[in-house]
Design a protein around this motif. Structure first.
Motif, PDB file in Angstrom:
ATOM      1  N   LYS A  13      -0.537   8.386   2.822  1.00 47.85           N
ATOM      2  CA  LYS A  13      -1.737   8.120   3.124  1.00 47.85           C
ATOM      3  C   LYS A  13      -2.338   9.205   4.286  1.00 47.85           C
ATOM      4  N   PHE A  65      -3.766  -4.915  -5.420  1.00 47.74           N
ATOM      5  CA  PHE A  65      -3.242  -4.189  -4.460  1.00 47.74           C
ATOM      6  C   PHE A  65      -3.536  -2.511  -4.653  1.00 47.74           C
ATOM      7  N   SER A 112       1.061  -1.246   0.058  1.00 41.35           N
ATOM      8  CA  SER A 112       0.006  -0.117   0.131  1.00 41.35           C
ATOM      9  C   SER A 112       0.786   1.254  -0.003  1.00 41.35           C
ATOM     10  N   HIS A 119      -7.612  -0.252  -4.049  1.00 39.65           N
ATOM     11  CA  HIS A 119      -8.223   0.586  -2.912  1.00 39.65           C
ATOM     12  C   HIS A 119      -7.921   2.149  -3.292  1.00 39.65           C
TER      13      HIS A 119
END
Length: 226
Positions: A115, A170, A109, A173
């Motif tokens: 993020k 992967f 991720s 999202h």
């Protein structure tokens, strides 16, 4: 690209703690390829800028009751009290025709700092919600986005039947849940697999492959989407 007469703008949001890493060299190569194609390039280097990734109560005006982050984002947008750094990043995001998220894949991720950038800058009321909807009705509809990333494992590990499984699994999202959610049309990712295991000559060839891939994207006036 932008429909205006001005040169289109690409915003790179880069997340690697080492300025001499392959990931950073890859970002610089891609940015130069876009400059060569006539883009104005804006770079946010999150580690170099010491970006604080945690969305917290302290960045909002005092409020009674439980802290509801998205409600506070909406209120801050409406009241003009959005954190100054977040507001500056949001303005740069909204000004860009093309968003490039540049990062090493960690734990399949985004790095936490990137993020956290999404958490804080994809502001409810600023890019979706409020006066905006979701997906095609969100604030960034009509703009494009792509991922520029490196992996630790080899390409064969990210194929159907490979040790890890398809890369698209992967990235879903990120593509759907972050980028398309706020309106972006998502381009195919540019991925360099396992640069840490490459020789110097192989890394140079990989950077040339990145340059060519990004140049093709820039040359396509339609910026073909996934």
């Amino acid at each position: 690209m932008s429909t205006s007469e001005a040169a289109p703008t690409a915003l790179f949001v880069h997340a690697h703690p080492e300025p001499h890493s392959f990931s950073t060299a890859q970002m610089a190569t891609a940015a130069q390829a876009l400059r060569d194609a006539g883009y104005r390039v804006d770079v946010l280097d999150l580690y170099a800028d010491a970006w604080a990734p945690a969305l917290s109560r302290e960045e909002f005006a005092p409020a009674d009751g439980p802290f509801k982050p998205q409600a506070e984002q909406m209120r801050a947008v409406e009241d003009g009290t959005l954190d100054a750094t977040v507001k500056a990043h949001l303005d740069r995001l909204l000004a860009a025709d093309l968003l490039v998220l540049s990062f090493p894949m960690w734990w399949f991720s985004l790095p936490a700092i990137l993020k956290g950038w999404v958490d804080r800058v994809f502001v409810m009321g600023g890019v979706f919600g409020g006066d905006f909807g979701l997906f095609g009705d969100a604030a960034l509809a009509g703009k494009r986005a792509m991922l520029l990333l490196t992996t630790g494992g080899p390409s064969e590990s990210f194929r159907p039947g490979g040790a890890f499984g398809p890369m698209d699994d992967f990235l879903f999202h990120i593509h759907r849940g972050m980028l398309e959610f706020v309106g972006y049309q998502v381009l195919d990712p540019v991925v360099t697999y396992g640069p840490a295991r490459m020789t110097g000559q192989e890394r140079a060839a990989a950077l040339e492959a990145v340059r060519q891939s990004v140049a093709l994207i820039a040359a396509d006036s339609k910026l073909s989407v996934r």
